[in-house]
Write an enzyme that holds these catalytic residues in place. Structure first.
Site, PDB file in Angstrom:
ATOM      1  CG  ASP A 159      -1.946  -1.046   1.248  1.00 16.71           C
ATOM      2  OD1 ASP A 159      -1.950  -1.868   0.313  1.00 16.71           O
ATOM      3  OD2 ASP A 159      -2.775  -1.061   2.178  1.00 16.71           O
ATOM      4  CG  HIS A 219       2.723  -8.897  -0.199  1.00 11.41           C
ATOM      5  ND1 HIS A 219       2.098 -10.051   0.222  1.00 11.41           N
ATOM      6  CD2 HIS A 219       2.360  -7.940   0.691  1.00 11.41           C
ATOM      7  CE1 HIS A 219       1.398  -9.804   1.315  1.00 11.41           C
ATOM      8  NE2 HIS A 219       1.526  -8.520   1.617  1.00 11.41           N
ATOM      9  CB  SER A 258      10.029   2.984   4.968  1.00 10.49           C
ATOM     10  OG  SER A 258      11.203   3.668   4.588  1.00 10.49           O
TER      11      SER A 258
END
Length: 361
Positions: free
Chosen positions: A143, A219, A330
């Protein structure tokens, strides 16, 4: 009936200590930068192009002098402290309200379940919350917010519009061709040309900023094989869009973990960039990785190869497979090789979620 009033010397009352000066100066400067970031956000919302103003050398040096690595380690220890059951809901609710966290997507919505802040930051999502796009070959690994994307040109990569960093400084010296299974490039070629292994291909990049309220795991963005890890100890400056617009080569200053390998079109890399309070970068299949450790010195890097006598290929990763996590939030930087007809389906500044398509051929 008057009472005596005892007073202390003025020098004792107003005695300034170095720590107080550091806190006051640092806090004031941080507040000023937050105000500047807020003004920039308002201009962007109104569609007004924001002029680039890069930090001077002394401003960067002043920022880097702040002990962000030590503070981040302290923050990490604080996150591990188990909260009393009665305190969990108020603390997490404040965080949810501040950063707009959507707990309906969490696998466990009950706030009392999370024993400490670290567990709350690393919460898992419901399986159906992030469907992985099956049509496109490259998806968003996390995200976040799209800071920049496009072709890499002249060995320079844009971290935000108008502010660049060196491709070679960011990735470090080229890894041996034997380890990467790549064809040997002519020695006179530029660093960028050496990464492109197939005729007709170009080098592309995409920068995704994870805010504190975002899902903190990342991911695999495609089907690829990870053959090498390079860890750069460094500073832990903030990587929010305002600072990325202000400090040139910010991502090269900060601690980062570079994973390199190959996919069906050639070279592929994913870099997890650390930030303030995000000294902990975890790669699930790499137990030897220890970030923000005092035993490492800035300006160096250490390599680890996943190719060995027992494993000739490296670590195979499937698109959407769990790869790692941040402690708070981050930046992820993708740099990869693809045919010239590769097109991004993105807009700078847009929000994106893990599993959504980044581009297509």
């Amino acid at each position: 009936d008057r009472k005596k009033l005892h007073t202390a010397p003025v020098g004792q009352v107003f005695r300034l200590r170095p720590f107080h000066v550091l806190v006051a100066t640092g806090g004031g400067y941080a507040g000023y930068r937050k105000y500047e970031d807020y003004k920039l956000e308002q201009l962007e919302k109104r569609g007004i192009e924001v002029p680039v103003r890069l930090a001077s050398e002394w401003e960067v040096a002043l920022y880097k002098s702040v002990p962000t690595r030590l503070l981040s380690r302290a923050w990490g220890r604080l996150n591990q402290v188990e909260l009393p059951t009665w305190l969990r809901k108020p603390v997490y609710s404040l965080y949810i309200w501040t950063f707009g966290v959507n707990m309906k997507e969490a696998a466990v919505e009950d706030l009392h379940h999370y024993r400490n802040l670290s567990e709350f930051f690393r919460r898992k999502l419901k399986p159906q919350a992030r469907p992985v796009c099956c049509v496109h070959s490259v998806i968003s690994p996390s995200d976040g917010k799209i800071l920049n994307f496009g072709q890499v040109k002249n060995c320079e990569v844009e971290q935000v519009k108008g502010v660049t960093y060196s491709l070679e400084s960011f990735l470090g010296p080229r890894i041996s061709t034997e380890e990467m299974h790549f064809s040997q490039a002519p020695p006179g070629n530029s660093f960028q040309q050496q990464l492109v292994t197939k005729d007709g291909n170009e080098l592309y990049h995409c920068v995704i900023y994870l805010a504190p309220g975002d899902y903190h795991c990342f991911h695999s963005p495609t089907d690829w094989t990870v053959s090498h890890r390079r860890h750069f100890p460094g500073s832990l400056m903030s990587v929010n869009p305002g600072v990325a617009r202000w400090i040139k080569e910010l991502f090269c200053h900060n601690e980062r973990v570079v994973l390199t390998g190959d996919w069906k079109h050639g070279f592929f890399s994913l870099t997890a960039v650390g930030a303030t309070n995000v000294g902990s970068i975890r790669i699930y299949f790499d137990q030897d990785l220890h970030t923000n450790s005092p035993s490492y010195s800035k300006g160096s890097y250490n390599d680890f190869s996943f190719i060995s006598n027992n494993n000739k290929e490296g670590i195979p990763m499937r698109k959407g497979e769990h790869l790692g996590e941040f402690n708070l939030g981050s930046t992820i930087v993708l740099i990869f090789e693809a045919p010239k007809d590769f097109k991004f389906n993105l807009k700078a500044g847009q929000k994106i979620r893990f599993g959504e398509a980044l581009g297509s051929l």
